[in-house]
Scaffold this active site. Sequence first.
Site, mmCIF file in Angstrom:
data_model
loop_
_atom_site.group_PDB
_atom_site.id
_atom_site.type_symbol
_atom_site.label_atom_id
_atom_site.label_comp_id
_atom_site.label_asym_id
_atom_site.label_seq_id
_atom_site.Cartn_x
_atom_site.Cartn_y
_atom_site.Cartn_z
ATOM 1 N N GLY A 48 42.564 32.230 29.971
ATOM 2 C CA GLY A 48 42.319 32.292 31.557
ATOM 3 C C GLY A 48 40.800 31.589 31.976
ATOM 4 O O GLY A 48 40.040 31.955 31.156
ATOM 5 N N VAL A 56 25.864 23.499 27.581
ATOM 6 C CA VAL A 56 26.106 22.937 26.056
ATOM 7 C C VAL A 56 25.901 21.576 26.012
ATOM 8 O O VAL A 56 25.159 20.863 25.225
ATOM 9 C CB VAL A 56 27.513 23.551 25.778
ATOM 10 C CG1 VAL A 56 27.938 22.593 24.419
ATOM 11 C CG2 VAL A 56 27.672 24.948 25.573
ATOM 12 N N ARG A 87 47.020 27.878 27.418
ATOM 13 C CA ARG A 87 47.349 28.936 26.336
ATOM 14 C C ARG A 87 48.157 28.291 25.530
ATOM 15 O O ARG A 87 49.137 27.656 25.866
ATOM 16 C CB ARG A 87 47.924 29.859 26.958
ATOM 17 C CG ARG A 87 46.978 30.889 28.048
ATOM 18 C CD ARG A 87 47.522 32.260 28.261
ATOM 19 N NE ARG A 87 46.213 33.096 28.704
ATOM 20 C CZ ARG A 87 45.970 33.365 29.929
ATOM 21 N NH1 ARG A 87 46.772 33.154 31.064
ATOM 22 N NH2 ARG A 87 45.099 34.033 30.404
ATOM 23 N N GLY A 134 38.067 34.057 25.862
ATOM 24 C CA GLY A 134 37.902 35.618 25.655
ATOM 25 C C GLY A 134 38.381 35.746 24.158
ATOM 26 O O GLY A 134 38.340 34.863 23.456
ATOM 27 N N ASP A 135 38.920 36.873 24.112
ATOM 28 C CA ASP A 135 39.096 37.427 22.687
ATOM 29 C C ASP A 135 40.195 36.773 22.128
ATOM 30 O O ASP A 135 39.826 36.227 20.817
ATOM 31 C CB ASP A 135 39.302 38.886 22.572
ATOM 32 C CG ASP A 135 40.166 39.397 23.296
ATOM 33 O OD1 ASP A 135 41.064 38.580 24.116
ATOM 34 O OD2 ASP A 135 40.986 40.628 23.211
ATOM 35 N N THR A 182 35.490 34.907 30.525
ATOM 36 C CA THR A 182 36.590 35.729 31.120
ATOM 37 C C THR A 182 36.025 36.549 32.298
ATOM 38 O O THR A 182 35.040 37.482 31.962
ATOM 39 C CB THR A 182 37.261 36.614 29.865
ATOM 40 O OG1 THR A 182 38.266 37.404 30.629
ATOM 41 C CG2 THR A 182 36.500 37.125 28.916
ATOM 42 N N ASP A 233 37.637 39.625 32.734
ATOM 43 C CA ASP A 233 37.949 40.622 32.137
ATOM 44 C C ASP A 233 36.791 41.484 31.792
ATOM 45 O O ASP A 233 36.882 42.785 31.663
ATOM 46 C CB ASP A 233 39.039 40.634 31.254
ATOM 47 C CG ASP A 233 40.264 39.973 31.597
ATOM 48 O OD1 ASP A 233 40.481 39.845 32.942
ATOM 49 O OD2 ASP A 233 41.217 39.820 30.831
ATOM 50 N N ASP A 270 36.027 42.078 28.592
ATOM 51 C CA ASP A 270 36.610 42.954 27.943
ATOM 52 C C ASP A 270 36.034 42.837 26.252
ATOM 53 O O ASP A 270 36.991 42.987 25.383
ATOM 54 C CB ASP A 270 38.216 42.672 27.971
ATOM 55 C CG ASP A 270 38.530 41.234 27.618
ATOM 56 O OD1 ASP A 270 37.688 40.580 27.468
ATOM 57 O OD2 ASP A 270 39.601 41.204 27.493
ATOM 58 N N ARG A 316 43.737 42.525 32.834
ATOM 59 C CA ARG A 316 44.524 42.760 31.861
ATOM 60 C C ARG A 316 44.288 44.319 30.975
ATOM 61 O O ARG A 316 44.906 45.070 31.804
ATOM 62 C CB ARG A 316 44.101 41.673 30.787
ATOM 63 C CG ARG A 316 45.272 41.687 29.547
ATOM 64 C CD ARG A 316 44.845 40.366 28.675
ATOM 65 N NE ARG A 316 45.273 39.191 29.150
ATOM 66 C CZ ARG A 316 44.947 37.990 28.432
ATOM 67 N NH1 ARG A 316 44.556 38.169 27.306
ATOM 68 N NH2 ARG A 316 45.001 36.941 28.886
ATOM 69 N N GLY A 376 33.081 51.683 47.015
ATOM 70 C CA GLY A 376 33.182 52.937 47.630
ATOM 71 C C GLY A 376 34.589 53.736 47.670
ATOM 72 O O GLY A 376 35.124 54.515 48.494
ATOM 73 N N ALA A 377 35.363 53.432 46.623
ATOM 74 C CA ALA A 377 36.747 53.862 46.396
ATOM 75 C C ALA A 377 36.627 55.532 46.408
ATOM 76 O O ALA A 377 35.991 56.056 45.633
ATOM 77 C CB ALA A 377 37.222 53.263 45.199
HETATM 78 P P1 ADP Z 1 41.640 34.618 26.210
HETATM 79 O O1 ADP Z 1 40.789 33.786 25.148
HETATM 80 O O2 ADP Z 1 41.058 34.664 27.543
HETATM 81 O O3 ADP Z 1 41.730 35.872 25.599
HETATM 82 P P2 ADP Z 1 44.517 34.590 25.369
HETATM 83 O O4 ADP Z 1 44.420 35.511 24.670
HETATM 84 O O5 ADP Z 1 45.548 33.719 26.265
HETATM 85 O O6 ADP Z 1 42.989 34.205 26.347
HETATM 86 O O7 ADP Z 1 44.101 33.503 24.210
HETATM 87 C C1 ADP Z 1 43.761 31.966 24.493
HETATM 88 C C2 ADP Z 1 44.377 30.833 23.259
HETATM 89 O O8 ADP Z 1 43.720 31.208 22.128
HETATM 90 C C3 ADP Z 1 45.749 31.062 22.914
HETATM 91 O O9 ADP Z 1 46.738 30.543 23.650
HETATM 92 C C4 ADP Z 1 45.945 30.498 21.592
HETATM 93 O O10 ADP Z 1 45.768 29.103 21.698
HETATM 94 C C5 ADP Z 1 44.520 31.044 21.193
HETATM 95 N N1 ADP Z 1 44.792 32.297 20.257
HETATM 96 C C6 ADP Z 1 45.018 33.506 20.729
HETATM 97 N N2 ADP Z 1 45.353 34.356 19.722
HETATM 98 C C7 ADP Z 1 45.272 33.716 18.751
HETATM 99 C C8 ADP Z 1 45.686 34.007 17.391
HETATM 100 N N3 ADP Z 1 45.859 35.169 16.888
HETATM 101 N N4 ADP Z 1 45.450 33.031 16.389
HETATM 102 C C9 ADP Z 1 45.246 31.609 16.931
HETATM 103 N N5 ADP Z 1 44.957 31.549 18.092
HETATM 104 C C10 ADP Z 1 45.126 32.322 18.934
HETATM 105 O O1 F6P Z 2 42.229 37.060 31.216
HETATM 106 C C1 F6P Z 2 41.989 36.884 32.348
HETATM 107 C C2 F6P Z 2 43.438 37.188 33.255
HETATM 108 O O2 F6P Z 2 42.886 36.648 34.463
HETATM 109 C C3 F6P Z 2 43.866 38.933 33.291
HETATM 110 O O3 F6P Z 2 42.795 39.699 33.986
HETATM 111 C C4 F6P Z 2 45.069 38.796 33.884
HETATM 112 O O4 F6P Z 2 45.883 39.443 33.125
HETATM 113 C C5 F6P Z 2 45.366 37.350 33.369
HETATM 114 O O5 F6P Z 2 44.569 36.543 32.906
HETATM 115 C C6 F6P Z 2 46.396 36.748 34.135
HETATM 116 O O6 F6P Z 2 46.885 35.349 33.304
HETATM 117 P P1 F6P Z 2 47.664 34.137 34.153
HETATM 118 O O7 F6P Z 2 46.667 33.378 34.922
HETATM 119 O O8 F6P Z 2 48.311 33.601 33.133
HETATM 120 O O9 F6P Z 2 48.673 34.864 35.144
#
Ligand code: ADP
Ligand code: F6P
Length: 319
Positions: free
Chosen positions: A11, A23, A72, A102-103, A125, A127, A129, A171, A185-186
Site C-alpha cells: 500500500g 535515497v 502487490r 510494510g512488513d 505504510t 498503518d 504496524d 489493517r 476527542g472520541a
Molecule cells: P505491505 O508491504 O504494505 O505490508 P503487502 O503485505 O501487500 O504490503 O506486501 C507487499 C508485497 O510484498 C506483496 O505483494 C508481495 O509482493 C511481497 N510479499 C509479501 N509477503 C511476502 C512473502 N511472504 N514472501 C515474499 N514476498 C512477499
Molecule cells: O496497509 C495499508 C492499507 O491502507 C491498510 O490500512 C488497508 O487495510 C489496506 O492497505 C487497503 O488495501 P487496498 O489499497 O488494497 O484496498
Amino acid sequence: MKKIAILTSGGDAPGMNAAIRAVVRSALYNGLEVMGVQRGYSGLINGELFKMDRASVSDIIHRGGTVLRTARCLEFKKEEVRKEAVKILKDNGVDALVVIGGDGSFTGAKLLSKLGVKTVGIPGTIDNDLTYTDYTIGFDTALNTAIDSIDKVRDTSTSHERVSVVEVMGRDCGDLALYAGLAGGAEYIITPEKGYCKEDLCRVILEGKEKGKIHNLILLAEGVGGAVELAKHVEFQTGIETRATVLGHVQRGGSPSAFDRVLASKMGAKAVEVLLAGKTSRVIGIKQNLIIDQDIDEALALERTFDEELFKIAEEISH
Ligand code: ADP
Ligand code: F6P
C-alpha cells in the site's frame, strides 16, 4: 558498491516520494548509480528498471503517492520467481536493493537477501504496524487527514445531536484509530488489539447523554466489524440517531506532513549510509527520536505491541 536499485511496494503512503528522493540524492552524492524499479516486485520480475538522476526526483518531496508506482505481487512468494528477480538485478549490475514498504514488502526483501542480494528496508505504510520502529512514513499524514475529517463529522454530529461512528484504516493495527480517537476527542475507541463489548459501548453513550453530552464520536478500526453495521446497532439499542463514515483511501493520499517528509529524508539517507558501510539485510527505523538500523529477521520477529498507556489516557479523558 557501485549501483543500487530502489522500489516501493504494498500500500502506498504519503512520504514515500520524499524517501525515494532522499535515497536517490544521498546515493548520487556518495558516487553511487541508482536505478528505479517500477511497480514494486511485480516490476522487478518484469525487468521494469530505469536509470535515475537528480532530476528524476525533482519536485516530488511534497507529493503524495509514489512516483515509482506500487503493486502487490503474489508470485513473489515463490522462490523460483525471486530467483528470477535476483538474475534481473545481476544482469543490470545492481549491487543492492532499497525496499520502501510494510512488513509484507520487508518479508520479500528478507527472502531476497537469503538469495545473496544486499537489501535495506525503509518503513512506508500508514498503518504504523512495525514494532521495531516508533513511526512509519505516512502514519502522521494519514492521522492528520483523519483528524481533518473527524473534526468535520463532529460539527454536523453536534448540530444534529447524533452519534457518529468513524472507521479508519490500519489493517490489523489499531494505532490510527487510537491516535485519531485521542486527537479527535472520541468518546469510544475500538481497536483490533483491545476489541470491545457492544453493551458497554451503548451504556457509555447513554450515560454520556444523561451527563449532557450533545454528540458521541466512536472511532472504529477497520477489521473490527463494519461502521455501517455498528451504527445500526447503536441506533437500535440507544434510540439515538447514528451515522457511519468510512474514511477509506483518502487516508492514503495527499501531500505528506512536514514530520513525514523529515522522517523520510532522514531514513532515506540512513539507508544509503548503511549500504555504504557494507551492511545488508537491515531495516531503518526511528526509536526514541534516533534513526536506527536493525537486522531484518530480528525486526520482523518482534511481537506486535500496543500502547496500553495511551489507550488508558484516551479512556480516562473521554468521559
Ligand atoms: P505491505 O508491504 O504494505 O505490508 P503487502 O503485505 O501487500 O504490503 O506486501 C507487499 C508485497 O510484498 C506483496 O505483494 C508481495 O509482493 C511481497 N510479499 C509479501 N509477503 C511476502 C512473502 N511472504 N514472501 C515474499 N514476498 C512477499
Ligand atoms: O496497509 C495499508 C492499507 O491502507 C491498510 O490500512 C488497508 O487495510 C489496506 O492497505 C487497503 O488495501 P487496498 O489499497 O488494497 O484496498
